[in-house]
Design a protein around this motif. Structure first.
Motif, PDB file in Angstrom:
ATOM      1  N   GLY A 102      26.399  69.345  62.038  1.00  0.00           N
ATOM      2  CA  GLY A 102      26.203  68.347  62.937  1.00  0.00           C
ATOM      3  C   GLY A 102      27.170  67.985  63.665  1.00  0.00           C
ATOM      4  O   GLY A 102      27.297  67.813  64.921  1.00  0.00           O
ATOM      5  N   ALA A 103      28.520  67.619  62.942  1.00  0.00           N
ATOM      6  CA  ALA A 103      29.516  66.995  63.375  1.00  0.00           C
ATOM      7  C   ALA A 103      30.072  68.132  64.556  1.00  0.00           C
ATOM      8  O   ALA A 103      30.600  68.048  65.633  1.00  0.00           O
ATOM      9  CB  ALA A 103      30.678  66.865  62.482  1.00  0.00           C
ATOM     10  N   ARG A 159      28.431  70.445  66.159  1.00  0.00           N
ATOM     11  CA  ARG A 159      27.550  70.517  67.329  1.00  0.00           C
ATOM     12  C   ARG A 159      27.847  69.373  68.286  1.00  0.00           C
ATOM     13  O   ARG A 159      28.181  69.478  69.404  1.00  0.00           O
ATOM     14  CB  ARG A 159      26.195  70.522  66.802  1.00  0.00           C
ATOM     15  N   ALA A 160      28.000  68.076  67.923  1.00  0.00           N
ATOM     16  CA  ALA A 160      28.144  66.950  68.478  1.00  0.00           C
ATOM     17  C   ALA A 160      29.660  67.125  69.132  1.00  0.00           C
ATOM     18  O   ALA A 160      29.811  66.543  70.082  1.00  0.00           O
ATOM     19  CB  ALA A 160      28.193  65.734  67.548  1.00  0.00           C
ATOM     20  N   LEU A 161      30.761  67.576  68.145  1.00  0.00           N
ATOM     21  CA  LEU A 161      31.854  67.643  69.022  1.00  0.00           C
ATOM     22  C   LEU A 161      32.147  68.709  70.217  1.00  0.00           C
ATOM     23  O   LEU A 161      32.727  68.752  71.221  1.00  0.00           O
ATOM     24  CB  LEU A 161      33.050  68.071  68.195  1.00  0.00           C
ATOM     25  N   ALA A 175      30.508  67.111  73.312  1.00  0.00           N
ATOM     26  CA  ALA A 175      31.482  66.053  73.781  1.00  0.00           C
ATOM     27  C   ALA A 175      32.585  66.897  74.478  1.00  0.00           C
ATOM     28  O   ALA A 175      33.289  66.749  75.427  1.00  0.00           O
ATOM     29  CB  ALA A 175      32.030  65.265  72.714  1.00  0.00           C
ATOM     30  N   GLN A 222      31.753  68.464  77.882  1.00  0.00           N
ATOM     31  CA  GLN A 222      31.588  67.403  78.592  1.00  0.00           C
ATOM     32  C   GLN A 222      33.091  66.851  79.138  1.00  0.00           C
ATOM     33  O   GLN A 222      33.190  66.912  80.320  1.00  0.00           O
ATOM     34  CB  GLN A 222      30.938  65.968  78.017  1.00  0.00           C
ATOM     35  N   ASN A 223      33.933  66.910  78.113  1.00  0.00           N
ATOM     36  CA  ASN A 223      35.171  66.526  78.526  1.00  0.00           C
ATOM     37  C   ASN A 223      35.880  67.796  79.439  1.00  0.00           C
ATOM     38  O   ASN A 223      36.638  67.305  80.375  1.00  0.00           O
ATOM     39  CB  ASN A 223      35.994  66.315  77.189  1.00  0.00           C
ATOM     40  N   GLN A 257      35.526  67.879  83.122  1.00  0.00           N
ATOM     41  CA  GLN A 257      35.971  66.756  84.187  1.00  0.00           C
ATOM     42  C   GLN A 257      37.238  67.508  84.684  1.00  0.00           C
ATOM     43  O   GLN A 257      37.608  66.855  85.859  1.00  0.00           O
ATOM     44  CB  GLN A 257      36.333  65.593  83.192  1.00  0.00           C
ATOM     45  N   TYR A 258      37.619  68.351  84.321  1.00  0.00           N
ATOM     46  CA  TYR A 258      38.992  68.881  84.844  1.00  0.00           C
ATOM     47  C   TYR A 258      39.354  70.285  85.369  1.00  0.00           C
ATOM     48  O   TYR A 258      39.504  71.290  84.790  1.00  0.00           O
ATOM     49  CB  TYR A 258      40.135  68.640  83.760  1.00  0.00           C
ATOM     50  N   ARG A 291      47.825  57.787  68.212  1.00  0.00           N
ATOM     51  CA  ARG A 291      46.328  58.370  68.363  1.00  0.00           C
ATOM     52  C   ARG A 291      45.815  59.007  67.131  1.00  0.00           C
ATOM     53  O   ARG A 291      44.620  59.488  66.914  1.00  0.00           O
ATOM     54  CB  ARG A 291      46.079  59.193  69.411  1.00  0.00           C
ATOM     55  N   TYR A 307      38.660  68.744  64.892  1.00  0.00           N
ATOM     56  CA  TYR A 307      38.647  68.350  66.384  1.00  0.00           C
ATOM     57  C   TYR A 307      39.605  69.363  67.108  1.00  0.00           C
ATOM     58  O   TYR A 307      39.140  69.955  68.453  1.00  0.00           O
ATOM     59  CB  TYR A 307      39.344  66.807  66.636  1.00  0.00           C
TER      60      TYR A 307
END
Lengths: 334, 264
Positions: free
Chosen positions: B3-4, B6-8, B11, B14-15, B18-19, B90, B104
């Motif tokens: 699940g983690a 899939r969600a990553l 995201a 999507q991220n 942007q570029y 960070r 990540y």
């Protein structure tokens, strides 16, 4: 009260930092031979926090507050000493421990900059393995408390600082931590947003029963939220007790406020104590604690009917803290 | 965990979307360098009557096309990003979550590669036609190329993380990373095919992990290895993967003890 959720004993953290004198020569020498100095950030502190308490952690910059929070949240290994949070040794960083705590740092983001916060919350849902029902309940509660509705679907980069802080809170607390460490949660925010965050923390604590350890430079945060404070300076714990008792403990004097009928504020009352303020008909005197009863009696006796009102107060909490931070007070164990 | 991931991934996509300019430039530069080396080796081959060692122009074309694909899919840049994470504070929010920060990076790597691979295909197809690239593999070469590529990517990824953990001690790790990148450039088959390295350098190359990151999958893809050699090279990749995994475990746990939460 149950068992303490946070227990700290003789916790110590020493950093080794390199240092050199200014100038080109020193810079060149430092390339070949570097000098190091040990800096003791936390010098053996001990305390416990009960479930559901909101405790303020006060101290000037560099006092050791953030270092302590980082050790209690598992980010830093201590040099020596012991600590448990919810029964876990923090720096072992077990998943079960990390799932039950939060460390929110006012100037650090945990959101993905380019996507809406709602998507970041979904990622956190999966990372913390929050069931759909619990997730919706926690999210709806945070949306309600922080008034997040219109913000969740904007990319984080398009949010103002205050809006982003609110969303950061939601991200930091979406897993309903039992212990929340808040490091300067209102830093950089305007007055109204500070007040809003304060109300949120108080309400969150009331609704969830979470234990909160909070650092802040703003005394308003501490006064509004914490009945108990820990004062740390040069890595040592100076005070651990009720906020109300901090002034009594840390300032050796009280304030006598005398209001006179005939506006005799011009009268010299310096014989009764050091005059710290004088406004129309009202004089504030600073008097050593042990002399308060005697000076009060003398004032009443000497001024008689001319005295309209007389009150004895502790100095403002800010004054006590300022005296501690400026080093005016000797170190005293709480 | 699924699940983690899939969600990553969601995201991450999507991220990445942007570029687009960054994406275009990345693809452009990832193709540019191998193509320059291809052109240089083709020039050398033509000057020597059409070949250098066992490599003709068509072999060089196949080699550098395969290398471009492998580099694109197996290269990792984590040491540079990790330094940024540590220096900017960070890393701390990631360390506070019940998911190792390496996950990540795994997702970011995969997302970025999937996002850019499509743009690479037409450029490589054009290069293959222009230089008449000759791939001489059997079907089993292509089948074994897949695990070899995955192993190469995993070795490179873990190696990058081992170097990255130096950031716990020295904060500025990019110089260390650049140092290893230069060694990798020579010994992984980028500057020249491993088969063309002088004898001693070839021995050194196969004794270090870098050849197993890129050079080995490239040779398998272009069909330059026998079946026995391929199995031996895969075993070598397995060995280096295990070494890197264990080394990272040690470096990470020691690094965390050293972590000072700079700037956080």
């Amino acid at each position: 009260m149950g068992e303490p959720v946070v227990e700290v004993a003789d916790l110590m953290k020493t950093f080794r930092v390199s240092e050199r004198e200014e100038g080109l020569g020193a810079t060149v020498r430092s390339v070949f031979r570097r000098r190091y100095r040990d800096v003791q950030a936390v010098a053996g502190i001990s305390f416990g926090i009960e479930p559901g308490e909101v405790v303020g952690f006060l101290g000037p910059n560099g006092a050791g507050k953030t270092t302590t929070l980082k050790m209690l949240s598992g980010l830093l290994f201590p040099t020596s000493g012991r600590a448990t949070v919810l029964g876990h040794v923090p720096w072992r960083r077990e998943d079960r421990f990390l799932s039950r705590i939060a460390l929110l740092m006012g100037n650090r983001t945990q959101l993905v900059w380019d996507i809406p916060a709602a998507d970041s919350l979904r990622v956190l849902q999966e990372i913390y393995r929050i069931g759909e029902t619990d997730y919706r309940r926690a999210r709806d509660e945070l949306v309600d408390l922080l008034d997040l509705g219109p913000l969740l679907n904007k990319p984080v980069r398009n949010l103002s600082l205050g809006e982003r802080m609110k969303v950061e809170f939601a991200a930091g607390l979406i897993h309903s931590p039992q212990v929340a460490f808040l490091d300067e949660p209102t830093i950089g925010l305007d007055v109204s947003m500070q007040a809003r965050i304060r109300r949120f923390v108080a309400e969150y604590n009331r609704r969830t029963g979470a234990t909160v350890l909070l650092t802040s430079h703003y005394m308003d945060d501490v006064v509004a939220l914490c009945r108990r404070v820990l004062v740390i300076h040069h890595g040592k714990l100076l005070y651990d007790g009720a906020l109300a008792g901090l002034a009594e403990r840390m300032t050796p004097y009280k304030l006598i406020v005398a209001t006179l009928h005939d506006g005799a504020a011009h009268e010299d009352l310096g014989a009764y104590g050091a005059i710290v303020a004088r406004e129309e008909g009202r004089v504030t005197l600073r008097v050593p604690r042990e002399n308060v009863a005697e000076r009060t009696a003398r004032l009443v006796g000497d001024l008689g009917d001319r005295l309209a009102d007389l009150s004895v107060e502790d100095p403002p909490i800010e004054e006590a803290v300022d005296r501690i931070f400026s080093g005016e007070l000797p170190v005293a164990t709480a | 965990m699924i699940g983690a991931y899939r969600a990553l991934f969601v995201a991450g996509f999507q991220n990445a979307s942007q570029y687009r300019v960054q994406l275009f430039l990345y693809v452009f530069f990832s193709v540019l360098r191998p193509i320059i080396f291809l052109a240089a080796w083709v020039a050398v081959a033509q000057a020597r009557g059409g070949s250098v060692g066992t490599f003709g122009v068509a072999d060089f074309a196949a080699y550098y096309i395969a290398l471009t694909i492998v580099l694109h899919l197996a290269l990792a840049w984590d040491a540079y990003e990790f330094e940024f994470l540590v220096r900017q504070g960070r890393l701390s929010p990631l360390l506070l979550r019940p998911l190792h920060p390496i996950h990540y990076a795994v997702v970011n790597n995969i997302v970025w590669k999937l996002f850019t691979i499509a743009a690479l295909v037409p450029v490589l197809a054009l290069t293959a036609i222009t230089f008449g690239a000759r791939f001489q593999g059997e079907p089993w070469h292509y089948a074994l190329f897949v695990p070899s590529l995955v192993l190469g990517a995993a070795i490179r990824f873990l190696f990058g993380w081992i170097v990255a953990t130096a950031a716990f001690w020295i904060t500025r790790v990019s110089s260390v990373s650049t140092f290893f990148d230069r060694i990798q450039f020579i010994f992984s088959g980028q500057i020249a095919p491993l088969a063309l390295l002088p004898g001693a350098l070839q021995v050194i190359a196969y004794a270090m992990p870098f050849a197993y990151m890129f050079g080995v999958p490239v040779d398998i893809l272009r069909g330059a290895t026998t079946f026995e050699q391929t199995l031996l090279l895969l075993a070598g990749q397995g060995f280096w993967l295990a070494v890197c995994y264990l080394a990272l475990q040690v470096a990470w746990s020691r690094g965390l003890r050293q972590y000072s939460g700079v700037g956080a």
